[in-house]
Design a protein around this motif. Structure first.
Motif, PDB file in Angstrom:
ATOM      1  N   ARG A  25       0.181  -0.955   0.092  1.00 49.27           N
ATOM      2  CA  ARG A  25       0.025   0.489   0.156  1.00 49.27           C
ATOM      3  C   ARG A  25       0.733   1.550   0.645  1.00 49.27           C
ATOM      4  N   ALA A  26       2.065   1.355   0.983  1.00 52.66           N
ATOM      5  CA  ALA A  26       2.747   2.304   0.927  1.00 52.66           C
ATOM      6  C   ALA A  26       3.152   2.683  -0.537  1.00 52.66           C
ATOM      7  N   LEU A  27       3.733   1.583  -1.320  1.00 53.28           N
ATOM      8  CA  LEU A  27       5.088   1.424  -2.265  1.00 53.28           C
ATOM      9  C   LEU A  27       3.572   2.212  -3.280  1.00 53.28           C
ATOM     10  N   SER A  28       2.420   1.592  -3.308  1.00 52.18           N
ATOM     11  CA  SER A  28       1.652   2.087  -4.322  1.00 52.18           C
ATOM     12  C   SER A  28       1.064   3.861  -4.379  1.00 52.18           C
ATOM     13  N   ASP A  29       1.166   3.850  -3.167  1.00 54.60           N
ATOM     14  CA  ASP A  29       1.237   5.331  -2.996  1.00 54.60           C
ATOM     15  C   ASP A  29       1.380   6.085  -3.549  1.00 54.60           C
ATOM     16  N   VAL A  30       3.142   5.909  -2.937  1.00 53.66           N
ATOM     17  CA  VAL A  30       3.927   6.787  -3.564  1.00 53.66           C
ATOM     18  C   VAL A  30       4.433   7.154  -4.726  1.00 53.66           C
ATOM     19  N   ASP A  35       5.682  10.777  -5.333  1.00 56.30           N
ATOM     20  CA  ASP A  35       6.625  11.355  -4.563  1.00 56.30           C
ATOM     21  C   ASP A  35       8.736  11.408  -5.257  1.00 56.30           C
ATOM     22  N   VAL A  36       8.839  10.337  -5.897  1.00 58.61           N
ATOM     23  CA  VAL A  36       9.787  10.142  -5.975  1.00 58.61           C
ATOM     24  C   VAL A  36      10.806  11.430  -7.032  1.00 58.61           C
ATOM     25  N   HIS A  37      11.464  11.925  -7.063  1.00 66.69           N
ATOM     26  CA  HIS A  37      12.541  12.886  -7.611  1.00 66.69           C
ATOM     27  C   HIS A  37      13.373  12.368  -8.984  1.00 66.69           C
ATOM     28  N   ASP A  38      11.998  11.495  -9.769  1.00 64.70           N
ATOM     29  CA  ASP A  38      13.094  10.987 -10.982  1.00 64.70           C
ATOM     30  C   ASP A  38      11.536  10.905 -11.699  1.00 64.70           C
ATOM     31  N   ASN A  82      15.658   3.696  -8.518  1.00 63.99           N
ATOM     32  CA  ASN A  82      15.344   4.062  -7.324  1.00 63.99           C
ATOM     33  C   ASN A  82      15.046   3.816  -6.247  1.00 63.99           C
ATOM     34  N   LYS A  83      15.848   2.858  -6.062  1.00 63.41           N
ATOM     35  CA  LYS A  83      15.506   1.877  -4.814  1.00 63.41           C
ATOM     36  C   LYS A  83      16.143   2.553  -3.419  1.00 63.41           C
ATOM     37  N   GLY A  84      17.017   3.307  -3.568  1.00 64.09           N
ATOM     38  CA  GLY A  84      17.184   4.128  -1.832  1.00 64.09           C
ATOM     39  C   GLY A  84      16.053   4.967  -1.812  1.00 64.09           C
ATOM     40  N   GLU A  85      15.999   5.500  -2.627  1.00 60.65           N
ATOM     41  CA  GLU A  85      14.673   7.077  -2.451  1.00 60.65           C
ATOM     42  C   GLU A  85      13.117   6.045  -1.866  1.00 60.65           C
ATOM     43  N   LEU A  86      13.075   5.171  -2.739  1.00 55.96           N
ATOM     44  CA  LEU A  86      12.226   4.209  -2.305  1.00 55.96           C
ATOM     45  C   LEU A  86      11.606   3.686  -1.138  1.00 55.96           C
TER      46      LEU A  86
END
Length: 140
Positions: A25-30, A35-38, A82-86
């Motif tokens: 749910r959190a990953l889907s929302d992001v 919310d990622v800078h890419d 973007n794994k680190g930011e996610l």
């Protein structure tokens, strides 16, 4: 450490399922809110079908699929990049002891469903399962 006598290890524990769903749910929302800078990742619409966690909850494997199924390899590469930011953004949303290491794989569930549907619609399979509408039925 005591052994959990209610769980025999045949599948994931309740805890793994619960944490996996929270991460999904959190990953889907992001991903939905961008919310990622890419900008490359934000322009894509990505479905997170399932998240499976390791028994110690330190590794979370997210099964993802881009909307429409186009650009599958590109999506995995962008998510890995973007794994680190996610990981950071997801861990902020959840109150877990450790931020799990995120891994990404293509969700092939829909492909398997289509293959199964095609197989069940084949003439020989319908005949074998008794779902052949072309058979004439005798008196019952």
């Amino acid at each position: 450490m005591g052994k959990n006598k209610f769980h025999e290890g045949a599948g994931p524990s309740q805890r793994q399922l619960r944490v996996g769903e929270l991460i999904r749910r959190a990953l889907s929302d992001v991903l939905a809110r961008g919310d990622v800078h890419d900008p490359e990742l934000n322009r894509l619409s990505i479905t997170v079908g399932e998240v499976r966690t390791s028994p110690d909850l330190r590794i979370a494997t997210a099964y993802v699929l881009p909307l429409g199924g186009q650009g599958r390899d590109e999506v995995i590469g962008l998510l890995a990049r973007n794994k680190g930011e996610l990981r950071r953004v997801v861990s902020k949303k959840l109150s877990l002891k450790f931020a799990p290491d995120l891994r990404f794989q293509l969700d092939e569930t829909f492909d398997r469903m289509d293959e199964t549907r095609e197989m069940l619609n084949r003439e020989d399979v319908r005949r074998d399962t008794g779902n052949d509408a072309s058979e004439e039925r005798g008196p019952e």
